[in-house]
Design a protein around this motif. Structure first.
Motif, PDB file in Angstrom:
ATOM      1  N   SER A  97       0.828  -1.203   0.000  1.00 51.47           N
ATOM      2  CA  SER A  97       0.000   0.000   0.000  1.00 51.47           C
ATOM      3  C   SER A  97       0.862   1.252   0.000  1.00 51.47           C
ATOM      4  O   SER A  97       2.016   1.241   0.440  1.00 51.47           O
ATOM      5  N   ARG A 118      -9.861  -0.972  -4.217  1.00 49.40           N
ATOM      6  CA  ARG A 118      -8.445  -0.944  -3.831  1.00 49.40           C
ATOM      7  C   ARG A 118      -8.019   0.431  -3.335  1.00 49.40           C
ATOM      8  O   ARG A 118      -7.205   0.538  -2.424  1.00 49.40           O
ATOM      9  N   PHE A 119      -8.529   1.479  -3.961  1.00 50.12           N
ATOM     10  CA  PHE A 119      -8.141   2.845  -3.617  1.00 50.12           C
ATOM     11  C   PHE A 119      -9.287   3.542  -2.901  1.00 50.12           C
ATOM     12  O   PHE A 119     -10.470   3.318  -3.208  1.00 50.12           O
ATOM     13  N   VAL A 161      -9.734   0.972 -10.048  1.00 45.61           N
ATOM     14  CA  VAL A 161      -9.263   1.139  -8.671  1.00 45.61           C
ATOM     15  C   VAL A 161     -10.341   0.841  -7.639  1.00 45.61           C
ATOM     16  O   VAL A 161     -10.061   0.835  -6.437  1.00 45.61           O
ATOM     17  N   MET A 204      -3.917   3.840  -1.395  1.00 46.36           N
ATOM     18  CA  MET A 204      -3.835   2.866  -2.485  1.00 46.36           C
ATOM     19  C   MET A 204      -3.398   1.532  -1.904  1.00 46.36           C
ATOM     20  O   MET A 204      -2.285   1.399  -1.386  1.00 46.36           O
ATOM     21  N   ASN A 205      -4.264   0.560  -1.972  1.00 43.88           N
ATOM     22  CA  ASN A 205      -3.985  -0.778  -1.470  1.00 43.88           C
ATOM     23  C   ASN A 205      -3.877  -1.766  -2.620  1.00 43.88           C
ATOM     24  O   ASN A 205      -4.370  -1.516  -3.720  1.00 43.88           O
ATOM     25  N   LYS A 206      -3.246  -2.878  -2.341  1.00 45.17           N
ATOM     26  CA  LYS A 206      -3.116  -3.951  -3.338  1.00 45.17           C
ATOM     27  C   LYS A 206      -2.581  -3.403  -4.662  1.00 45.17           C
ATOM     28  O   LYS A 206      -3.153  -3.655  -5.727  1.00 45.17           O
ATOM     29  N   LEU A 207      -1.512  -2.681  -4.572  1.00 49.84           N
ATOM     30  CA  LEU A 207      -0.960  -2.058  -5.771  1.00 49.84           C
ATOM     31  C   LEU A 207      -0.489  -3.106  -6.761  1.00 49.84           C
ATOM     32  O   LEU A 207      -0.007  -4.183  -6.394  1.00 49.84           O
ATOM     33  N   ARG A 208      -0.647  -2.773  -8.010  1.00 52.66           N
ATOM     34  CA  ARG A 208      -0.272  -3.662  -9.119  1.00 52.66           C
ATOM     35  C   ARG A 208       0.732  -2.944 -10.004  1.00 52.66           C
ATOM     36  O   ARG A 208       0.786  -1.717 -10.039  1.00 52.66           O
ATOM     37  N   ASP A 227      -0.390  -0.037 -11.991  1.00 55.08           N
ATOM     38  CA  ASP A 227      -0.675   1.218 -11.295  1.00 55.08           C
ATOM     39  C   ASP A 227       0.496   2.188 -11.391  1.00 55.08           C
ATOM     40  O   ASP A 227       0.400   3.331 -10.933  1.00 55.08           O
TER      41      ASP A 227
END
Length: 113
Positions: free
Chosen positions: A16, A65-66, A62, A81-85, A88
């Motif tokens: 995150s 996740r965001f 998003v 921002m969580n679980k970033l990929r 992103d």
């Protein structure tokens, strides 16, 4: 009038980050604010917007996740921002609209796989 975005960095996928956008010039609360991003070679796209009445919209990519939020005491808007990929990865900009658009300078988020 200035918007200052911060909080970007280089992270691994799945973690995150929290971005913040501080405003100055007594504009906070006068119009909608938003987060946008621009990946290399791509057009700038909307990530999340929040109206001065607190109505929030997220881009589909998003959702879940965001999260964007406002800190009225600090005239700041945040983007959690969580679980970033890796997709992103982009420069993230904050924007406020009051008669005209005011943009922050952007903060780089790089997500490695």
């Amino acid at each position: 009038v200035q918007l200052q975005a911060s909080g970007g960095g280089l992270v691994q996928a799945g973690v995150s980050l929290r971005l913040s956008c501080a405003t100055s010039g007594r504009i906070f609360g006068l119009g909608p604010m938003g987060w946008y991003r621009q990946a290399p070679g791509a057009q700038r796209e909307m990530v999340a917007t929040i109206s001065n009445r607190g109505i929030i919209n997220y881009a589909d990519f998003v959702k879940g996740r965001f999260t964007t939020s406002i800190e009225n005491d600090n005239d700041t808007v945040n983007l959690q921002m969580n679980k970033l990929r890796p997709d992103d990865t982009a420069i993230y900009y904050c924007k406020m609209h009051h008669v005209v658009d005011y943009w922050g300078q952007g903060t780089l988020v790089t997500v490695s796989s």
